[in-house]
Design a protein around this motif. Structure first.
Motif, PDB file in Angstrom:
ATOM      1  N   MET A   1     -57.790  53.394  -4.826  1.00  0.00           N
ATOM      2  CA  MET A   1     -58.340  52.986  -6.114  1.00  0.00           C
ATOM      3  C   MET A   1     -57.216  52.623  -7.088  1.00  0.00           C
ATOM      4  O   MET A   1     -56.191  53.300  -7.156  1.00  0.00           O
ATOM      5  N   ILE A   2     -57.418  51.567  -7.845  1.00  0.00           N
ATOM      6  CA  ILE A   2     -56.476  51.169  -8.890  1.00  0.00           C
ATOM      7  C   ILE A   2     -56.985  51.744 -10.204  1.00  0.00           C
ATOM      8  O   ILE A   2     -58.077  51.418 -10.662  1.00  0.00           O
ATOM      9  N   ARG A   3     -56.190  52.617 -10.816  1.00  0.00           N
ATOM     10  CA  ARG A   3     -56.581  53.278 -12.051  1.00  0.00           C
ATOM     11  C   ARG A   3     -56.233  52.381 -13.237  1.00  0.00           C
ATOM     12  O   ARG A   3     -55.063  52.033 -13.430  1.00  0.00           O
ATOM     13  N   VAL A   4     -57.242  52.023 -14.034  1.00  0.00           N
ATOM     14  CA  VAL A   4     -57.073  51.056 -15.115  1.00  0.00           C
ATOM     15  C   VAL A   4     -57.339  51.718 -16.465  1.00  0.00           C
ATOM     16  O   VAL A   4     -58.312  52.460 -16.623  1.00  0.00           O
ATOM     17  N   LEU A   5     -56.474  51.438 -17.424  1.00  0.00           N
ATOM     18  CA  LEU A   5     -56.677  51.868 -18.812  1.00  0.00           C
ATOM     19  C   LEU A   5     -56.866  50.630 -19.673  1.00  0.00           C
ATOM     20  O   LEU A   5     -56.042  49.710 -19.644  1.00  0.00           O
ATOM     21  N   ILE A   6     -57.954  50.576 -20.435  1.00  0.00           N
ATOM     22  CA  ILE A   6     -58.273  49.436 -21.288  1.00  0.00           C
ATOM     23  C   ILE A   6     -57.791  49.728 -22.703  1.00  0.00           C
ATOM     24  O   ILE A   6     -58.142  50.760 -23.285  1.00  0.00           O
ATOM     25  N   VAL A   7     -56.991  48.815 -23.264  1.00  0.00           N
ATOM     26  CA  VAL A   7     -56.445  49.006 -24.606  1.00  0.00           C
ATOM     27  C   VAL A   7     -56.830  47.801 -25.461  1.00  0.00           C
ATOM     28  O   VAL A   7     -56.277  46.712 -25.317  1.00  0.00           O
ATOM     29  N   ASP A   8     -57.782  47.999 -26.357  1.00  0.00           N
ATOM     30  CA  ASP A   8     -58.279  46.929 -27.221  1.00  0.00           C
ATOM     31  C   ASP A   8     -58.953  47.571 -28.421  1.00  0.00           C
ATOM     32  O   ASP A   8     -59.628  48.590 -28.289  1.00  0.00           O
ATOM     33  N   ASP A   9     -58.778  46.978 -29.604  1.00  0.00           N
ATOM     34  CA  ASP A   9     -59.343  47.595 -30.807  1.00  0.00           C
ATOM     35  C   ASP A   9     -60.805  47.242 -31.040  1.00  0.00           C
ATOM     36  O   ASP A   9     -61.412  47.730 -31.988  1.00  0.00           O
ATOM     37  N   HIS A  10     -61.386  46.410 -30.172  1.00  0.00           N
ATOM     38  CA  HIS A  10     -62.790  46.035 -30.330  1.00  0.00           C
ATOM     39  C   HIS A  10     -63.652  46.820 -29.331  1.00  0.00           C
ATOM     40  O   HIS A  10     -63.530  46.608 -28.116  1.00  0.00           O
ATOM     41  N   PRO A  11     -64.528  47.700 -29.819  1.00  0.00           N
ATOM     42  CA  PRO A  11     -65.365  48.512 -28.925  1.00  0.00           C
ATOM     43  C   PRO A  11     -66.209  47.672 -27.970  1.00  0.00           C
ATOM     44  O   PRO A  11     -66.405  48.048 -26.811  1.00  0.00           O
ATOM     45  N   VAL A  12     -66.725  46.541 -28.440  1.00  0.00           N
ATOM     46  CA  VAL A  12     -67.569  45.700 -27.585  1.00  0.00           C
ATOM     47  C   VAL A  12     -66.759  45.149 -26.411  1.00  0.00           C
ATOM     48  O   VAL A  12     -67.249  45.090 -25.274  1.00  0.00           O
ATOM     49  N   VAL A  13     -65.524  44.749 -26.677  1.00  0.00           N
ATOM     50  CA  VAL A  13     -64.662  44.241 -25.604  1.00  0.00           C
ATOM     51  C   VAL A  13     -64.383  45.346 -24.593  1.00  0.00           C
ATOM     52  O   VAL A  13     -64.480  45.139 -23.371  1.00  0.00           O
ATOM     53  N   ARG A  14     -64.044  46.525 -25.094  1.00  0.00           N
ATOM     54  CA  ARG A  14     -63.759  47.641 -24.186  1.00  0.00           C
ATOM     55  C   ARG A  14     -64.966  47.980 -23.317  1.00  0.00           C
ATOM     56  O   ARG A  14     -64.840  48.187 -22.113  1.00  0.00           O
ATOM     57  N   GLN A  15     -66.138  48.022 -23.944  1.00  0.00           N
ATOM     58  CA  GLN A  15     -67.344  48.363 -23.195  1.00  0.00           C
ATOM     59  C   GLN A  15     -67.672  47.303 -22.147  1.00  0.00           C
ATOM     60  O   GLN A  15     -68.039  47.616 -21.015  1.00  0.00           O
ATOM     61  N   GLY A  16     -67.507  46.031 -22.521  1.00  0.00           N
ATOM     62  CA  GLY A  16     -67.774  44.961 -21.574  1.00  0.00           C
ATOM     63  C   GLY A  16     -66.838  45.016 -20.382  1.00  0.00           C
ATOM     64  O   GLY A  16     -67.268  44.850 -19.226  1.00  0.00           O
ATOM     65  N   LEU A  17     -65.556  45.248 -20.647  1.00  0.00           N
ATOM     66  CA  LEU A  17     -64.588  45.342 -19.562  1.00  0.00           C
ATOM     67  C   LEU A  17     -64.871  46.549 -18.675  1.00  0.00           C
ATOM     68  O   LEU A  17     -64.824  46.460 -17.448  1.00  0.00           O
ATOM     69  N   ARG A  18     -65.183  47.690 -19.306  1.00  0.00           N
ATOM     70  CA  ARG A  18     -65.467  48.903 -18.532  1.00  0.00           C
ATOM     71  C   ARG A  18     -66.669  48.678 -17.608  1.00  0.00           C
ATOM     72  O   ARG A  18     -66.643  49.051 -16.432  1.00  0.00           O
ATOM     73  N   THR A  19     -67.706  48.064 -18.152  1.00  0.00           N
ATOM     74  CA  THR A  19     -68.917  47.840 -17.358  1.00  0.00           C
ATOM     75  C   THR A  19     -68.639  46.931 -16.176  1.00  0.00           C
ATOM     76  O   THR A  19     -69.037  47.224 -15.034  1.00  0.00           O
ATOM     77  N   PHE A  20     -67.940  45.818 -16.422  1.00  0.00           N
ATOM     78  CA  PHE A  20     -67.684  44.872 -15.341  1.00  0.00           C
ATOM     79  C   PHE A  20     -66.715  45.443 -14.310  1.00  0.00           C
ATOM     80  O   PHE A  20     -66.969  45.373 -13.098  1.00  0.00           O
ATOM     81  N   LEU A  21     -65.616  46.029 -14.779  1.00  0.00           N
ATOM     82  CA  LEU A  21     -64.628  46.548 -13.839  1.00  0.00           C
ATOM     83  C   LEU A  21     -65.177  47.725 -13.040  1.00  0.00           C
ATOM     84  O   LEU A  21     -64.780  47.948 -11.896  1.00  0.00           O
TER      85      LEU A  21
END
Length: 212
Positions: A1-21
């Motif tokens: 597994m590749i462990r990913v940390l999302i760093v972005d100040d926009h909650p919607v962007v973070r949530q979208g990336l988390r859901t897709f990834l």
């Protein structure tokens, strides 16, 4: 597994990336950060493999985050994912240690492939980012103080070209039909002669000087 940390100040962007990834079998989103200071703390505690990093953030921006990570001796692979208007930040980000630079209009499938690529040791730039990078004048390689830096041998030049194409040591060894240990020696010599610290900087040198 590749462990990913999302760093972005926009909650919607973070949530979208988390859901897709989260739909990918080989990706595990281990956390989110809204600014660079929070990101550095989470890198220390969570040890992610790849950081998806926005550049424009409050408290500590993306470039500052890259610097802070280096100061703390932290070395996740960093894939910048930022807005299209940040072309002037490509060179500073790559010099500061980023492994890739993409824009937020990237195709989702391409983003997943990019995460896998930088995790595997490749250097990856969006076409617009590569164009911006090539427009920056290349500084002369900085030799270690008091040491003569010899020109690259033909074999070292081959190795540098393959590094710039994103090949791992194992892949380079297979391509050149030599032992992986021999490739490691060539890579060390290339880094020393170019006066750079890592494969990313060597790849950038190759791209910017027409060697790849």
């Amino acid at each position: 597994m590749i462990r990913v940390l999302i760093v972005d100040d926009h909650p919607v962007v973070r949530q979208g990336l988390r859901t897709f990834l989260g739909l990918q079998d080989d990706l595990d989103v281990v956390g989110e950060a809204a600014d660079g200071a929070e990101a550095v703390a989470l890198v220390e505690s969570l040890a992610p493999d790849v950081l998806l990093l926005d550049l424009k953030m409050p408290v500590l921006d993306g470039l500052g985050t890259l610097v802070r990570l280096a100061e703390h001796g932290l070395s996740p692979r960093v894939l910048v994912l930022t807005s299209v208007g940040d072309r002037e930040d490509v060179a500073p980000a790559m010099r500061a240690g980023a492994s890739g630079f993409l824009y937020k209009d990237v195709d989702p499938a391409a983003l997943v492939q990019a995460i896998r690529a930088v995790h595997g040791g490749q250097v990856l730039l969006a076409p617009e980012a590569a164009e911006a990078m090539l427009s920056v004048p290349a500084p002369a390689p900085a030799p270690a103080e008091g040491r003569y830096v010899a020109p690259l041998t033909d074999r070292e030049r081959e190795v540098l070209t393959l590094i710039a194409s994103g090949r791992s040591n194992r892949e380079i060894a297979r391509e050149l039909a030599v032992a992986e240990k021999t490739v490691k020696t060539h890579v060390s010599n290339v880094l020393m002669k170019l006066g750079v610290q890592d494969r990313t900087q060597a790849a950038l040198y190759a791209v910017r000087n027409g060697l790849a």
